[in-house]
Write an enzyme that holds these catalytic residues in place. Sequence first.
Site, PDB file in Angstrom:
ATOM      1  N   GLU A   1      53.124  38.809  29.588  1.00  0.00           N
ATOM      2  CA  GLU A   1      53.915  39.978  29.983  1.00  0.00           C
ATOM      3  C   GLU A   1      53.038  40.899  30.799  1.00  0.00           C
ATOM      4  OE1 GLU A   1      54.067  39.760  26.296  1.00  0.00           O
ATOM      5  OE2 GLU A   1      56.005  38.762  26.211  1.00  0.00           O
TER       6      GLU A   1
ATOM      7  N   TYR B   1      48.660  36.635  39.116  1.00  0.00           N
ATOM      8  CA  TYR B   1      49.286  35.560  38.329  1.00  0.00           C
ATOM      9  C   TYR B   1      50.112  34.632  39.236  1.00  0.00           C
ATOM     10  CZ  TYR B   1      47.876  38.477  34.388  1.00  0.00           C
ATOM     11  OH  TYR B   1      47.140  39.221  33.483  1.00  0.00           O
TER      12      TYR B   1
HETATM   13  C1  LIG Z   1      44.606  42.783  37.893  1.00  0.00           C
HETATM   14  C2  LIG Z   1      43.109  42.564  37.739  1.00  0.00           C
HETATM   15  C3  LIG Z   1      42.866  41.812  36.434  1.00  0.00           C
HETATM   16  C4  LIG Z   1      42.619  41.703  38.923  1.00  0.00           C
HETATM   17  O1  LIG Z   1      41.230  41.425  38.717  1.00  0.00           O
HETATM   18  P1  LIG Z   1      40.246  41.096  39.941  1.00  0.00           P
HETATM   19  O2  LIG Z   1      39.027  40.493  39.398  1.00  0.00           O
HETATM   20  O3  LIG Z   1      40.123  42.307  40.791  1.00  0.00           O
HETATM   21  O4  LIG Z   1      41.117  40.014  40.717  1.00  0.00           O
HETATM   22  P2  LIG Z   1      40.545  38.893  41.696  1.00  0.00           P
HETATM   23  O5  LIG Z   1      39.437  39.481  42.510  1.00  0.00           O
HETATM   24  O6  LIG Z   1      40.264  37.671  40.928  1.00  0.00           O
HETATM   25  O7  LIG Z   1      41.828  38.713  42.621  1.00  0.00           O
HETATM   26  C5  LIG Z   1      42.470  37.462  42.779  1.00  0.00           C
HETATM   27  C6  LIG Z   1      43.744  37.650  43.571  1.00  0.00           C
HETATM   28  O8  LIG Z   1      44.662  38.492  42.851  1.00  0.00           O
HETATM   29  C7  LIG Z   1      45.364  39.360  43.765  1.00  0.00           C
HETATM   30  N1  LIG Z   1      44.929  40.747  43.566  1.00  0.00           N
HETATM   31  C8  LIG Z   1      43.975  41.193  42.727  1.00  0.00           C
HETATM   32  N2  LIG Z   1      43.863  42.542  42.816  1.00  0.00           N
HETATM   33  C9  LIG Z   1      44.785  42.936  43.724  1.00  0.00           C
HETATM   34  C10 LIG Z   1      45.160  44.198  44.265  1.00  0.00           C
HETATM   35  N3  LIG Z   1      44.573  45.347  43.857  1.00  0.00           N
HETATM   36  N4  LIG Z   1      46.150  44.239  45.178  1.00  0.00           N
HETATM   37  C11 LIG Z   1      46.747  43.109  45.589  1.00  0.00           C
HETATM   38  N5  LIG Z   1      46.431  41.863  45.145  1.00  0.00           N
HETATM   39  C12 LIG Z   1      45.464  41.791  44.219  1.00  0.00           C
HETATM   40  C13 LIG Z   1      44.947  38.887  45.153  1.00  0.00           C
HETATM   41  O9  LIG Z   1      45.825  37.844  45.503  1.00  0.00           O
HETATM   42  C14 LIG Z   1      43.539  38.371  44.893  1.00  0.00           C
HETATM   43  O10 LIG Z   1      43.085  37.452  45.835  1.00  0.00           O
HETATM   44  P3  LIG Z   1      42.238  37.961  47.111  1.00  0.00           P
HETATM   45  O11 LIG Z   1      41.228  38.971  46.630  1.00  0.00           O
HETATM   46  O12 LIG Z   1      41.611  36.713  47.634  1.00  0.00           O
HETATM   47  O13 LIG Z   1      43.255  38.590  48.021  1.00  0.00           O
HETATM   48  C15 LIG Z   1      42.321  43.904  37.788  1.00  0.00           C
HETATM   49  O14 LIG Z   1      42.770  44.674  38.884  1.00  0.00           O
HETATM   50  C16 LIG Z   1      42.469  44.730  36.520  1.00  0.00           C
HETATM   51  O15 LIG Z   1      41.689  44.590  35.572  1.00  0.00           O
HETATM   52  N6  LIG Z   1      43.489  45.605  36.493  1.00  0.00           N
HETATM   53  C17 LIG Z   1      43.702  46.471  35.334  1.00  0.00           C
HETATM   54  C18 LIG Z   1      44.063  45.676  34.089  1.00  0.00           C
HETATM   55  C19 LIG Z   1      45.293  44.823  34.298  1.00  0.00           C
HETATM   56  O16 LIG Z   1      46.227  45.199  35.005  1.00  0.00           O
HETATM   57  N7  LIG Z   1      45.283  43.647  33.644  1.00  0.00           N
HETATM   58  C20 LIG Z   1      46.396  42.743  33.670  1.00  0.00           C
HETATM   59  C21 LIG Z   1      47.349  43.168  32.614  1.00  0.00           C
HETATM   60  S1  LIG Z   1      48.667  41.977  32.436  1.00  0.00           S
END
Ligand SMILES: CC(C)(COP(=O)(O)OP(=O)(O)OC[C@H]1O[C@@H](n2cnc3c(N)ncnc32)[C@H](O)[C@@H]1OP(=O)(O)O)[C@@H](O)C(=O)NCCC(=O)NCCS
Length: 162
Positions: free
Chosen positions: A116, A128
């Site tokens: 979720e 995701y």
């Molecule tokens: C969402 C989250 C886990 C992503 O972690 P991350 O390590 O920055 O993600 P990645 O670098 O592995 O990104 C992989 C892909 O996800 C997508 N993505 C990640 N962050 C993004 C952003 N801010 N905006 C758009 N796309 C994004 C992109 O497709 C990205 O690929 P790219 O960098 O080659 O374009 C991080 O922003 C976070 O911790 N957010 C707060 C907590 C949260 O929301 N957790 C999930 C709860 S369900």
Amino acid sequence: MSLEIVPDVRDGEHVIRDMLFPDIEAVSAIERRTFTLPWSPPIFSGQLARETGIALVCEIGGRVAAYLIADMFVDVWHLMNVAVDGPYRRRHAASGLIEAYFAITEMHGHRGHTLEVRVSNKSAIDLYRSFGFVSTGIRPGYYSDDHEDALIMWKDWEGETA
Ligand SMILES: CC(C)(COP(=O)(O)OP(=O)(O)OC[C@H]1O[C@@H](n2cnc3c(N)ncnc32)[C@H](O)[C@@H]1OP(=O)(O)O)[C@@H](O)C(=O)NCCC(=O)NCCS
């Protein structure tokens, strides 16, 4: 379930390994900085103690920068918690954790994966989707702080038969 240390092959920057009890302090600090409804340290401890659970951390430069928690209920994997500390985002920490999670879970038959996510959390939804999760429904008012809806996402198991 456990994972041997798997250095990230893309750039050598990340080390993904099992979460250990001494990591809980650092993980909980990231959790509190990240979420409005953070898990408490005992919730993390409880997850680490579960036989069916997967708990991984990603270290960058020797610091815990991100983590992932998942668990199997009946025949479905639930991706329960993924977070990356602010300064370490967009460096593929979450992707590395999810790849490691699939490397573990795809070894044994199951029906698929579910999670979720807040409907407003576009970055997580994009992340995701990039791994093949699709939206399958909404849980109205799922989050108790502001009653935001949760998007339910699903990914089929890609192995032989579940
Ligand atoms: C969402 C989250 C886990 C992503 O972690 P991350 O390590 O920055 O993600 P990645 O670098 O592995 O990104 C992989 C892909 O996800 C997508 N993505 C990640 N962050 C993004 C952003 N801010 N905006 C758009 N796309 C994004 C992109 O497709 C990205 O690929 P790219 O960098 O080659 O374009 C991080 O922003 C976070 O911790 N957010 C707060 C907590 C949260 O929301 N957790 C999930 C709860 S369900």
